[in-house]
Write a protein that holds these residues in place. Structure first.
Motif, PDB file in Angstrom:
ATOM      1  N   THR A  42       0.847  -1.194   0.000  1.00 47.74           N
ATOM      2  CA  THR A  42       0.000   0.000   0.000  1.00 47.74           C
ATOM      3  C   THR A  42       0.879   1.238   0.000  1.00 47.74           C
ATOM      4  OG1 THR A  42      -0.083   0.168   2.400  1.00 47.74           O
ATOM      5  CG2 THR A  42      -1.759  -1.221   1.354  1.00 47.74           C
ATOM      6  N   THR A  43       0.257   2.360  -0.340  1.00 50.10           N
ATOM      7  CA  THR A  43       0.952   3.642  -0.237  1.00 50.10           C
ATOM      8  C   THR A  43      -0.055   4.719   0.149  1.00 50.10           C
ATOM      9  OG1 THR A  43       2.411   5.231  -1.345  1.00 50.10           O
ATOM     10  CG2 THR A  43       0.674   4.262  -2.701  1.00 50.10           C
ATOM     11  N   SER A  44       0.434   5.727   0.852  1.00 53.19           N
ATOM     12  CA  SER A  44      -0.412   6.889   1.158  1.00 53.19           C
ATOM     13  C   SER A  44       0.066   8.108   0.361  1.00 53.19           C
ATOM     14  CB  SER A  44      -0.383   7.189   2.662  1.00 53.19           C
ATOM     15  OG  SER A  44       0.943   7.416   3.085  1.00 53.19           O
ATOM     16  N   GLN A  45       0.991   7.889  -0.563  1.00 47.13           N
ATOM     17  CA  GLN A  45       1.504   8.969  -1.418  1.00 47.13           C
ATOM     18  C   GLN A  45       0.569   9.169  -2.605  1.00 47.13           C
ATOM     19  OE1 GLN A  45       4.359  10.663  -0.416  1.00 47.13           O
ATOM     20  NE2 GLN A  45       4.033   9.357   1.376  1.00 47.13           N
ATOM     21  N   LYS A  46      -0.144  10.294  -2.616  1.00 48.46           N
ATOM     22  CA  LYS A  46      -1.149  10.529  -3.662  1.00 48.46           C
ATOM     23  C   LYS A  46      -0.521  10.695  -5.042  1.00 48.46           C
ATOM     24  CE  LYS A  46      -5.026  13.461  -5.039  1.00 48.46           C
ATOM     25  NZ  LYS A  46      -5.619  12.487  -5.902  1.00 48.46           N
ATOM     26  N   LYS A  47       0.508  11.537  -5.142  1.00 51.23           N
ATOM     27  CA  LYS A  47       1.122  11.882  -6.427  1.00 51.23           C
ATOM     28  C   LYS A  47       0.024  12.141  -7.452  1.00 51.23           C
ATOM     29  CE  LYS A  47       5.529   9.916  -5.326  1.00 51.23           C
ATOM     30  NZ  LYS A  47       6.327   8.746  -5.291  1.00 51.23           N
ATOM     31  N   ASP A  48      -0.089  11.318  -8.508  1.00 47.79           N
ATOM     32  CA  ASP A  48      -1.102  11.581  -9.542  1.00 47.79           C
ATOM     33  C   ASP A  48      -2.213  10.531  -9.531  1.00 47.79           C
ATOM     34  OD1 ASP A  48       0.409   9.472 -10.403  1.00 47.79           O
ATOM     35  OD2 ASP A  48       0.582  10.162 -12.471  1.00 47.79           O
ATOM     36  N   LYS A  49      -2.446   9.903  -8.376  1.00 44.42           N
ATOM     37  CA  LYS A  49      -3.444   8.835  -8.304  1.00 44.42           C
ATOM     38  C   LYS A  49      -4.847   9.411  -8.081  1.00 44.42           C
ATOM     39  CE  LYS A  49      -0.101   5.905  -5.932  1.00 44.42           C
ATOM     40  NZ  LYS A  49       0.796   7.008  -5.654  1.00 44.42           N
ATOM     41  N   PRO A  50      -5.848   8.793  -8.709  1.00 47.81           N
ATOM     42  CA  PRO A  50      -7.223   9.236  -8.473  1.00 47.81           C
ATOM     43  C   PRO A  50      -7.691   8.878  -7.060  1.00 47.81           C
ATOM     44  CG  PRO A  50      -7.131   7.516 -10.187  1.00 47.81           C
ATOM     45  CD  PRO A  50      -5.744   7.748  -9.707  1.00 47.81           C
ATOM     46  N   SER A  51      -8.624   9.647  -6.537  1.00 42.82           N
ATOM     47  CA  SER A  51      -9.153   9.412  -5.188  1.00 42.82           C
ATOM     48  C   SER A  51     -10.599   8.938  -5.230  1.00 42.82           C
ATOM     49  CB  SER A  51      -9.044  10.686  -4.353  1.00 42.82           C
ATOM     50  OG  SER A  51      -7.714  11.059  -4.204  1.00 42.82           O
ATOM     51  N   THR A  52     -10.892   8.067  -6.165  1.00 41.47           N
ATOM     52  CA  THR A  52     -12.225   7.483  -6.275  1.00 41.47           C
ATOM     53  C   THR A  52     -12.248   6.236  -5.410  1.00 41.47           C
ATOM     54  OG1 THR A  52     -12.260   8.203  -8.579  1.00 41.47           O
ATOM     55  CG2 THR A  52     -13.941   6.614  -7.910  1.00 41.47           C
ATOM     56  N   PRO A  53     -13.100   6.175  -4.377  1.00 40.29           N
ATOM     57  CA  PRO A  53     -13.111   5.002  -3.504  1.00 40.29           C
ATOM     58  C   PRO A  53     -13.368   3.710  -4.278  1.00 40.29           C
ATOM     59  CG  PRO A  53     -14.381   6.767  -2.509  1.00 40.29           C
ATOM     60  CD  PRO A  53     -14.057   7.192  -3.922  1.00 40.29           C
ATOM     61  N   GLY A  54     -12.642   2.659  -3.904  1.00 45.50           N
ATOM     62  CA  GLY A  54     -12.834   1.347  -4.518  1.00 45.50           C
ATOM     63  C   GLY A  54     -11.860   1.067  -5.633  1.00 45.50           C
ATOM     64  N   CYS A  55     -12.301   0.242  -6.572  1.00 45.09           N
ATOM     65  CA  CYS A  55     -11.441  -0.273  -7.643  1.00 45.09           C
ATOM     66  C   CYS A  55     -11.165   0.781  -8.709  1.00 45.09           C
ATOM     67  CB  CYS A  55     -12.116  -1.493  -8.277  1.00 45.09           C
ATOM     68  SG  CYS A  55     -11.063  -2.381  -9.440  1.00 45.09           S
ATOM     69  N   ILE A  56      -9.898   0.964  -9.005  1.00 51.13           N
ATOM     70  CA  ILE A  56      -9.468   1.845 -10.099  1.00 51.13           C
ATOM     71  C   ILE A  56      -8.740   0.928 -11.087  1.00 51.13           C
ATOM     72  CG2 ILE A  56      -8.202   3.928 -10.736  1.00 51.13           C
ATOM     73  CD1 ILE A  56      -8.389   4.717  -7.687  1.00 51.13           C
ATOM     74  N   LYS A  57      -9.557   0.209 -11.859  1.00 44.57           N
ATOM     75  CA  LYS A  57      -9.074  -0.881 -12.707  1.00 44.57           C
ATOM     76  C   LYS A  57      -7.965  -0.451 -13.670  1.00 44.57           C
ATOM     77  CE  LYS A  57     -10.742  -4.080 -16.222  1.00 44.57           C
ATOM     78  NZ  LYS A  57     -11.900  -4.573 -16.958  1.00 44.57           N
ATOM     79  N   ASP A  58      -8.147   0.681 -14.346  1.00 46.55           N
ATOM     80  CA  ASP A  58      -7.180   1.089 -15.366  1.00 46.55           C
ATOM     81  C   ASP A  58      -5.814   1.457 -14.794  1.00 46.55           C
ATOM     82  OD1 ASP A  58      -8.364   3.405 -14.251  1.00 46.55           O
ATOM     83  OD2 ASP A  58      -7.817   4.590 -16.007  1.00 46.55           O
ATOM     84  N   ARG A  59      -5.728   1.648 -13.484  1.00 47.71           N
ATOM     85  CA  ARG A  59      -4.444   1.968 -12.839  1.00 47.71           C
ATOM     86  C   ARG A  59      -3.960   0.820 -11.936  1.00 47.71           C
ATOM     87  NH1 ARG A  59      -3.661   7.619 -12.378  1.00 47.71           N
ATOM     88  NH2 ARG A  59      -1.643   7.078 -11.492  1.00 47.71           N
ATOM     89  N   SER A  60      -4.728  -0.255 -11.869  1.00 50.49           N
ATOM     90  CA  SER A  60      -4.415  -1.396 -10.981  1.00 50.49           C
ATOM     91  C   SER A  60      -4.240  -0.932  -9.536  1.00 50.49           C
ATOM     92  CB  SER A  60      -3.179  -2.152 -11.462  1.00 50.49           C
ATOM     93  OG  SER A  60      -3.456  -2.840 -12.645  1.00 50.49           O
ATOM     94  N   LEU A  61      -5.202  -0.130  -9.091  1.00 51.45           N
ATOM     95  CA  LEU A  61      -5.199   0.399  -7.728  1.00 51.45           C
ATOM     96  C   LEU A  61      -6.561   0.162  -7.083  1.00 51.45           C
ATOM     97  CD1 LEU A  61      -3.621   3.907  -8.455  1.00 51.45           C
ATOM     98  CD2 LEU A  61      -2.466   1.995  -7.329  1.00 51.45           C
TER      99      LEU A  61
END
Length: 150
Positions: A42-61
């Motif tokens: 896991t990471t708590s570093q946001k950088k350029d990650k989306p903050s949509t709760p749950g599965c972010i399939k296209d980013r494997s997050l």
């Protein structure tokens, strides 16, 4: 032996690129005494990650908002890298501790997201450990039932 959803902290995790660091890891399976432990970091570093709760399939997050679970900070589960340890490695590893756990629905959602995002990259052995054959059959039956109702 810990159940799936257990959160470990590894103060000396060797990342796939060889760097050593501190990370929270989530156990994705409930290993029998001879089976490997399968983790995601896991990471708590946001950088350029989306903050949509749950599965972010296209980013494997998988995004877990702060305070919704064990994690006090916004946390992204990184599904694109699996970490495997033998029971002996877990037992003898220095710097690894059990810190908390996720509820059954959350860990199910994370594993389902992993399969949606990375199924082609998951080895058959890992697939069986993450979704034992009986569980996979039940999931397919459930999806068929849901499709029929739509």
């Amino acid at each position: 032996m810990q159940p799936r959803g257990t959160i470990y902290h590894d103060s000396q995790l060797v990342f796939h690129n060889g760097v050593v660091g501190k990370k929270y890891l989530i156990l994705l399976n409930t290993p029998s005494p001879k089976e490997p432990y399968i983790f995601v970091k896991t990471t708590s570093q946001k950088k350029d990650k989306p903050s949509t709760p749950g599965c972010i399939k296209d980013r494997s997050l998988f995004f877990i908002p702060a305070g919704k679970t064990f994690f006090t900070l916004d946390t992204w589960v990184q599904l694109y890298e699996l970490y495997e340890f033998t029971p002996q490695e877990i037992d003898s590893k220095k710097g690894i501790t059990v810190e908390g756990s996720l509820d059954v629905k959350m860990i199910d959602d994370i594993v389902n997201c992993l399969f949606e995002a990375e199924e082609d990259n998951i080895t058959p052995i890992h697939k069986d450990l993450l979704r034992p054959p009986m569980q996979d059959s039940l999931l397919k039956l459930e999806q068929k039932y849901d499709d029929d109702r739509s």
